[in-house]
Design a protein around this motif. Structure first.
Motif, PDB file in Angstrom:
ATOM      1  N   CYS A 177       0.767  -1.264   0.072  1.00 26.92           N
ATOM      2  CA  CYS A 177      -0.078   0.022  -0.050  1.00 26.92           C
ATOM      3  C   CYS A 177       0.832   1.318   0.153  1.00 26.92           C
ATOM      4  O   CYS A 177       0.632   2.053  -0.702  1.00 26.92           O
ATOM      5  N   ARG A 178       1.995   1.328   0.872  1.00 23.75           N
ATOM      6  CA  ARG A 178       2.757   2.480   0.902  1.00 23.75           C
ATOM      7  C   ARG A 178       3.435   2.600  -0.249  1.00 23.75           C
ATOM      8  O   ARG A 178       3.689   4.128  -1.021  1.00 23.75           O
ATOM      9  N   VAL A 179       4.217   1.499  -0.742  1.00 20.52           N
ATOM     10  CA  VAL A 179       4.978   1.831  -1.993  1.00 20.52           C
ATOM     11  C   VAL A 179       4.031   1.980  -3.333  1.00 20.52           C
ATOM     12  O   VAL A 179       4.664   3.110  -3.898  1.00 20.52           O
ATOM     13  N   TYR A 180       3.184   1.636  -3.563  1.00 23.26           N
ATOM     14  CA  TYR A 180       2.375   1.820  -4.684  1.00 23.26           C
ATOM     15  C   TYR A 180       1.492   2.977  -4.668  1.00 23.26           C
ATOM     16  O   TYR A 180       1.077   3.785  -5.519  1.00 23.26           O
ATOM     17  N   ALA A 181       1.248   3.492  -3.388  1.00 28.89           N
ATOM     18  CA  ALA A 181       0.727   4.904  -3.187  1.00 28.89           C
ATOM     19  C   ALA A 181       1.565   5.876  -3.646  1.00 28.89           C
ATOM     20  O   ALA A 181       1.271   6.905  -4.307  1.00 28.89           O
ATOM     21  N   GLY A 182       2.810   5.591  -3.408  1.00 23.79           N
ATOM     22  CA  GLY A 182       3.934   6.581  -3.719  1.00 23.79           C
ATOM     23  C   GLY A 182       4.129   6.423  -5.355  1.00 23.79           C
ATOM     24  O   GLY A 182       4.055   7.928  -6.215  1.00 23.79           O
ATOM     25  N   VAL A 183       3.919   5.276  -5.868  1.00 20.80           N
ATOM     26  CA  VAL A 183       4.176   5.104  -7.445  1.00 20.80           C
ATOM     27  C   VAL A 183       2.709   5.738  -7.880  1.00 20.80           C
ATOM     28  O   VAL A 183       3.012   6.596  -9.170  1.00 20.80           O
ATOM     29  N   GLY A 184       1.724   5.686  -7.109  1.00 20.72           N
ATOM     30  CA  GLY A 184       0.144   6.219  -7.851  1.00 20.72           C
ATOM     31  C   GLY A 184       0.448   7.901  -8.326  1.00 20.72           C
ATOM     32  O   GLY A 184      -0.383   8.208  -8.909  1.00 20.72           O
ATOM     33  N   ILE A 185       1.525   8.531  -7.846  1.00 19.26           N
ATOM     34  CA  ILE A 185       1.507  10.071  -8.179  1.00 19.26           C
ATOM     35  C   ILE A 185       1.757  10.186  -9.653  1.00 19.26           C
ATOM     36  O   ILE A 185       1.305  11.089  -9.998  1.00 19.26           O
ATOM     37  N   ALA A 186       2.232   9.220 -10.061  1.00 22.65           N
ATOM     38  CA  ALA A 186       2.430   9.074 -11.559  1.00 22.65           C
ATOM     39  C   ALA A 186       0.962   9.154 -12.210  1.00 22.65           C
ATOM     40  O   ALA A 186       0.971   9.602 -13.498  1.00 22.65           O
ATOM     41  N   VAL A 187       0.035   8.494 -11.821  1.00 21.25           N
ATOM     42  CA  VAL A 187      -1.210   8.730 -12.506  1.00 21.25           C
ATOM     43  C   VAL A 187      -1.912  10.167 -12.727  1.00 21.25           C
ATOM     44  O   VAL A 187      -2.179  10.447 -13.869  1.00 21.25           O
ATOM     45  N   PRO A 188      -1.991  10.849 -11.704  1.00 22.27           N
ATOM     46  CA  PRO A 188      -2.374  12.360 -12.039  1.00 22.27           C
ATOM     47  C   PRO A 188      -1.427  13.125 -12.891  1.00 22.27           C
ATOM     48  O   PRO A 188      -1.623  13.889 -13.692  1.00 22.27           O
ATOM     49  N   VAL A 189       0.042  12.764 -12.759  1.00 24.11           N
ATOM     50  CA  VAL A 189       1.017  13.292 -13.657  1.00 24.11           C
ATOM     51  C   VAL A 189       0.530  13.073 -15.017  1.00 24.11           C
ATOM     52  O   VAL A 189       0.464  14.094 -15.778  1.00 24.11           O
ATOM     53  N   PHE A 190       0.539  11.979 -15.328  1.00 24.46           N
ATOM     54  CA  PHE A 190       0.077  11.526 -16.713  1.00 24.46           C
ATOM     55  C   PHE A 190      -1.297  11.995 -17.146  1.00 24.46           C
ATOM     56  O   PHE A 190      -1.467  12.486 -18.267  1.00 24.46           O
ATOM     57  N   GLY A 191      -2.087  11.994 -16.248  1.00 24.80           N
ATOM     58  CA  GLY A 191      -3.544  12.518 -16.386  1.00 24.80           C
ATOM     59  C   GLY A 191      -3.667  13.759 -16.907  1.00 24.80           C
ATOM     60  O   GLY A 191      -4.269  14.216 -17.646  1.00 24.80           O
ATOM     61  N   PHE A 192      -2.902  14.750 -15.959  1.00 25.34           N
ATOM     62  CA  PHE A 192      -2.670  16.034 -16.296  1.00 25.34           C
ATOM     63  C   PHE A 192      -2.170  16.521 -17.727  1.00 25.34           C
ATOM     64  O   PHE A 192      -2.853  17.073 -18.657  1.00 25.34           O
ATOM     65  N   ALA A 193      -1.068  15.738 -17.924  1.00 27.88           N
ATOM     66  CA  ALA A 193      -0.377  15.856 -19.535  1.00 27.88           C
ATOM     67  C   ALA A 193      -1.306  15.550 -20.550  1.00 27.88           C
ATOM     68  O   ALA A 193      -1.472  16.014 -21.579  1.00 27.88           O
ATOM     69  N   THR A 194      -2.180  14.138 -20.226  1.00 25.33           N
ATOM     70  CA  THR A 194      -3.109  13.784 -21.370  1.00 25.33           C
ATOM     71  C   THR A 194      -4.003  14.758 -21.561  1.00 25.33           C
ATOM     72  O   THR A 194      -4.324  15.040 -22.671  1.00 25.33           O
ATOM     73  N   ALA A 195      -4.671  15.177 -20.312  1.00 26.20           N
ATOM     74  CA  ALA A 195      -5.875  16.034 -20.504  1.00 26.20           C
ATOM     75  C   ALA A 195      -5.515  17.466 -21.378  1.00 26.20           C
ATOM     76  O   ALA A 195      -6.093  17.939 -21.827  1.00 26.20           O
ATOM     77  N   ALA A 196      -4.330  18.018 -20.772  1.00 27.74           N
ATOM     78  CA  ALA A 196      -3.724  19.086 -21.443  1.00 27.74           C
ATOM     79  C   ALA A 196      -3.586  18.911 -23.143  1.00 27.74           C
ATOM     80  O   ALA A 196      -3.986  19.836 -23.840  1.00 27.74           O
TER      81      ALA A 196
END
Length: 183
Positions: A54-73
């Motif tokens: 949970c801890r490790v993948y929560a940190g890795v999960g930051i990539a999701v909104p980063v790529f999400g914002f880039a995609t939305a833009a």
């Protein structure tokens, strides 16, 4: 470029959020089992592993909104209502995970660690006394007792809220109300 960003966003969501939702969902029943079997090193190590996932993948999960914002833009949809709702729900899910789920998992791990170290106490004579290999220490009664089923049930509820928020975001990402793609 948009297809690449969208692909990275979806892969990041699957790789990062998937393990968190599964491990967080498995944590409460595993913690109940470990609490029911205080001497079981295997049960405790399973709970530790689930928390680490949970801890490790929560940190890795930051990539999701980063790529999400880039995609939305790249798609020009940053101000679309469905995306704004998705962003708000993603923030809510992150808050639930960081403020409610992970700290309660850590509390349960601490309680299990004390139980492993001989720090559990029953009611009656000697309650609140923990025996450690080299010394004896007196612990306050609230730290000397193991959590009850309500603690793991509450954690399961918070985990369910986290999972429901992510499921809603996933549906919004697929359906995209007002989209011209026909999906």
């Amino acid at each position: 470029m948009t297809k690449l960003l969208l692909s990275l966003h979806v892969i990041a969501a699957i790789v990062a959020v998937g393990p968190v939702t599964v491990a967080a969902s498995m944590f409460p029943p595993s913690a109940r089992q470990a609490l029911a079997e205080p001497g079981s090193e295997r049960a405790v190590s399973n709970v530790r592993l689930l928390h680490r996932i949970c801890r490790v993948y929560a940190g890795v999960g930051i990539a999701v909104p980063v790529f999400g914002f880039a995609t939305a833009a790249a798609m020009g949809v940053l101000l679309d209502p469905w995306l704004l709702v998705s962003i708000a729900l993603t923030v809510a899910a992150a808050i639930v995970l960081v403020v409610l789920v992970l700290p309660r998992q850590e509390e349960l791990l601490d309680a299990l660690g004390k139980a492993e170290a001989g720090g559990t106490a029953s009611s009656g004579p000697g309650a609140g006394t923990a025996t450690f290999p080299d010394r004896t220490a007196t612990l306050p009664d609230r730290t000397a007792t193991l959590p009850d089923r309500r603690t793991t049930a509450r954690l399961a509820m918070y985990t369910g809220v986290f999972n429901l928020l992510w499921a809603t975001v996933t549906v919004l990402m697929i359906v995209r109300p007002g989209s011209t793609t026909g999906a």
